[in-house]
Design a protein around this motif. Structure first.
Motif, short mmCIF file in Angstrom:
data_model
loop_
_atom_site.label_atom_id
_atom_site.label_comp_id
_atom_site.label_asym_id
_atom_site.label_seq_id
_atom_site.Cartn_x
_atom_site.Cartn_y
_atom_site.Cartn_z
N GLN A 213 26.05 13.29 14.22
CA GLN A 213 25.04 12.45 13.58
C GLN A 213 23.76 13.23 13.34
O GLN A 213 23.13 13.12 12.28
CB GLN A 213 24.78 11.21 14.44
CG GLN A 213 25.98 10.27 14.54
CD GLN A 213 25.76 9.16 15.55
OE1 GLN A 213 24.78 9.17 16.29
NE2 GLN A 213 26.68 8.22 15.59
N GLU A 214 23.36 14.03 14.34
CA GLU A 214 22.15 14.84 14.19
C GLU A 214 22.36 15.90 13.11
O GLU A 214 21.45 16.21 12.33
CB GLU A 214 21.79 15.50 15.52
CG GLU A 214 21.40 14.49 16.60
CD GLU A 214 21.16 15.16 17.94
OE1 GLU A 214 21.32 16.40 18.02
OE2 GLU A 214 20.82 14.45 18.90
N TYR A 215 23.56 16.46 13.05
CA TYR A 215 23.85 17.48 12.05
C TYR A 215 23.76 16.90 10.64
O TYR A 215 23.16 17.50 9.74
CB TYR A 215 25.26 18.05 12.28
CG TYR A 215 25.78 18.87 11.13
CD1 TYR A 215 25.36 20.18 10.93
CD2 TYR A 215 26.68 18.32 10.23
CE1 TYR A 215 25.83 20.93 9.87
CE2 TYR A 215 27.15 19.06 9.16
CZ TYR A 215 26.72 20.36 8.98
OH TYR A 215 27.18 21.09 7.93
N ILE A 216 24.34 15.72 10.43
CA ILE A 216 24.28 15.07 9.11
C ILE A 216 22.84 14.82 8.71
O ILE A 216 22.45 15.02 7.55
CB ILE A 216 25.09 13.75 9.12
CG1 ILE A 216 26.58 14.05 9.28
CG2 ILE A 216 24.84 12.96 7.85
CD1 ILE A 216 27.18 14.84 8.15
N SER A 217 22.01 14.39 9.65
CA SER A 217 20.60 14.13 9.34
C SER A 217 19.90 15.41 8.89
O SER A 217 19.13 15.40 7.91
CB SER A 217 19.89 13.56 10.58
OG SER A 217 20.50 12.35 11.00
N VAL B 257 21.34 18.11 7.55
CA VAL B 257 21.87 18.54 6.25
C VAL B 257 21.22 17.73 5.13
O VAL B 257 20.86 18.28 4.08
CB VAL B 257 23.40 18.39 6.22
CG1 VAL B 257 23.92 18.58 4.80
CG2 VAL B 257 24.04 19.41 7.14
N ILE B 258 21.07 16.43 5.33
CA ILE B 258 20.43 15.58 4.31
C ILE B 258 18.99 16.03 4.08
O ILE B 258 18.52 16.09 2.93
CB ILE B 258 20.48 14.11 4.74
CG1 ILE B 258 21.93 13.60 4.73
CG2 ILE B 258 19.62 13.24 3.83
CD1 ILE B 258 22.09 12.19 5.27
N LEU B 259 18.30 16.39 5.16
CA LEU B 259 16.91 16.87 5.01
C LEU B 259 16.86 18.18 4.24
O LEU B 259 16.00 18.38 3.38
CB LEU B 259 16.28 17.03 6.39
CG LEU B 259 15.92 15.75 7.15
CD1 LEU B 259 15.42 16.08 8.55
CD2 LEU B 259 14.85 14.97 6.37
N VAL B 260 17.79 19.10 4.58
CA VAL B 260 17.79 20.41 3.91
C VAL B 260 18.09 20.27 2.43
O VAL B 260 17.39 20.82 1.57
CB VAL B 260 18.81 21.35 4.58
CG1 VAL B 260 18.98 22.63 3.76
CG2 VAL B 260 18.37 21.71 5.99
N ILE B 261 19.14 19.51 2.10
CA ILE B 261 19.51 19.34 0.68
C ILE B 261 18.47 18.50 -0.05
O ILE B 261 18.13 18.76 -1.21
CB ILE B 261 20.91 18.69 0.58
CG1 ILE B 261 21.96 19.61 1.20
CG2 ILE B 261 21.26 18.39 -0.87
CD1 ILE B 261 23.36 19.04 1.22
N GLY B 262 17.92 17.51 0.64
CA GLY B 262 16.91 16.65 0.01
C GLY B 262 15.62 17.38 -0.30
O GLY B 262 14.87 16.96 -1.19
N ASN B 263 15.36 18.48 0.41
CA ASN B 263 14.14 19.25 0.15
C ASN B 263 14.17 19.97 -1.19
O ASN B 263 13.12 20.33 -1.73
CB ASN B 263 13.92 20.27 1.26
CG ASN B 263 13.28 19.65 2.48
OD1 ASN B 263 12.55 18.66 2.37
ND2 ASN B 263 13.55 20.20 3.65
N ILE B 264 15.40 20.23 -1.72
CA ILE B 264 15.50 20.97 -2.98
C ILE B 264 14.89 20.19 -4.14
O ILE B 264 14.02 20.71 -4.85
CB ILE B 264 16.97 21.34 -3.25
CG1 ILE B 264 17.48 22.29 -2.16
CG2 ILE B 264 17.12 21.99 -4.63
CD1 ILE B 264 18.95 22.64 -2.27
N PRO B 265 15.31 18.92 -4.39
CA PRO B 265 14.61 18.17 -5.45
C PRO B 265 13.16 17.85 -5.10
O PRO B 265 12.33 17.69 -6.00
CB PRO B 265 15.45 16.90 -5.59
CG PRO B 265 16.17 16.75 -4.30
CD PRO B 265 16.41 18.14 -3.81
N LEU B 266 12.85 17.78 -3.79
CA LEU B 266 11.48 17.49 -3.39
C LEU B 266 10.54 18.61 -3.81
O LEU B 266 9.37 18.36 -4.15
CB LEU B 266 11.42 17.28 -1.88
CG LEU B 266 10.08 16.86 -1.29
CD1 LEU B 266 9.65 15.50 -1.86
CD2 LEU B 266 10.17 16.77 0.24
#
Length: 309
Positions: free
Chosen positions: A247-251, A253-262
């Motif tokens: 669960q922590e890993y998924i969180s 990964v979402i933060l890392v990938i979400g930073n690209i469009p951010l």
């Protein structure tokens, strides 16, 4: 046009491998063997027999996913997994090509191709629970019949109609072996240990073997079967703890990938550098490799103990 030709080639290759019932990774291993045809020395053969080399990386994921499918009597689904693997691999290629990032092509192709097999490993907990329930009910009925009839073959045969896979196939093979091939019940029970990697099941088999030598030991079978009830409660607590890292890993990964469009909204120049320059493309590829490797490791760590090798 080049991308369309690549997709057409991969689709044709996928159909060929599906007909041959091979995964793309197995094909790569077989091709690699052709370049290592040197006859192994006697020392290498002895080391291979006494200390078999452990599988690593992608080969280990494939091997372990096959083991889970075998234990859950779903080996017929491997072809479907291969089809899905190819579809996802092509999807990864399309995504990388649309980003004009040649460094991402192999990473996304391999990573997306592994997703179906990693999913099998992640869902092993559900099937482990089903297997434990099936073991408890099957061994309980066999033990009850055995205590009454004092004949193990009769006890198993009486309950075959109430068994479900994979135990049905295991006990059917046991009956066929004892009645048609080798009447040695003790040897047949010993060989059943390789069918399911479960400590309580192995303990029940050991006790049953002892009962073939001394029937007065039949009373030890029921307490062993009762251990499955205790295991269910322990499994609930253990599964919860095992899935915390995932669960922590998924969180993360979402933060890392979400930073690209951010980055695009924070600074358009940074986004242009990240997406359209060689250093930026390399950074994206390295990030994807780290995510893939960590996904494999986290998946292996969060699997039920029964399926670890």
């Amino acid at each position: 046009m080049t991308l369309i030709k690549l997709i057409a080639f991969l689709t044709m290759a996928a159909g060929s491998l599906i007909l041959l019932r091979l995964s793309p990774f197995e094909l790569i291993d077989n091709v690699a063997i052709l370049f290592h045809r040197r006859k192994p020395t006697l020392k290498e053969q002895i080391q291979k027999a006494t200390k078999p080399k452990k599988l690593r990386g992608i080969r280990r994921v494939l091997h372990e996913s096959k083991q889970v499918l075998k234990l859950t009597d779903r080996t017929d689904r491997f072809s479907s997994l291969t089809v899905m693997s190819f579809i996802l691999s092509i999807t990864g290629l399309v995504i990388a090509a649309s980003m004009d990032n040649v460094y991402l092509l192999p990473v996304l192709a391999v990573g997306f191709a592994l997703l179906p097999f990693l999913y099998i490993l992640l869902t092993a907990s559900k099937f482990k629970k089903q297997l434990n329930d099936e073991l408890e009910s099957t061994l309980s009925t066999i033990t009850t019949s055995y205590l009454r009839s004092e004949d193990l073959i009769t006890a198993i045969r009486e309950n075959l109609n109430y068994m479900n896979p994979p135990l049905l196939g295991i006990f059917q093979r046991f009956i066929r072996r004892v009645e048609m091939i080798d009447p040695d019940v003790v040897a047949a029970l010993e060989d059943m240990k390789s069918e399911i990697d479960n400590s309580v099941f192995h303990e029940w088999l050991d006790a049953t073997i002892q009962c073939q030598k001394d029937r007065n030991l039949k009373s030890t079978l029921l307490p062993i079967v009762a251990k499955f009830s205790d295991m269910q409660q322990v499994a609930l607590d253990v599964d919860y703890e095992l899935y915390k890292p995932f669960q922590e890993y998924i969180s993360m990964v979402i933060l890392v990938i979400g930073n690209i469009p951010l980055v695009y909204f924070l600074n358009a120049d940074w986004f242009q550098t990240l997406m359209y320059t060689t250093p930026g493309k390399l950074l994206l590829a390295i990030t994807a490799v780290v995510i893939l490797v960590s996904l494999i490791q986290v998946t292996r760590l969060t699997r039920p103990v029964e399926y670890r090798r």
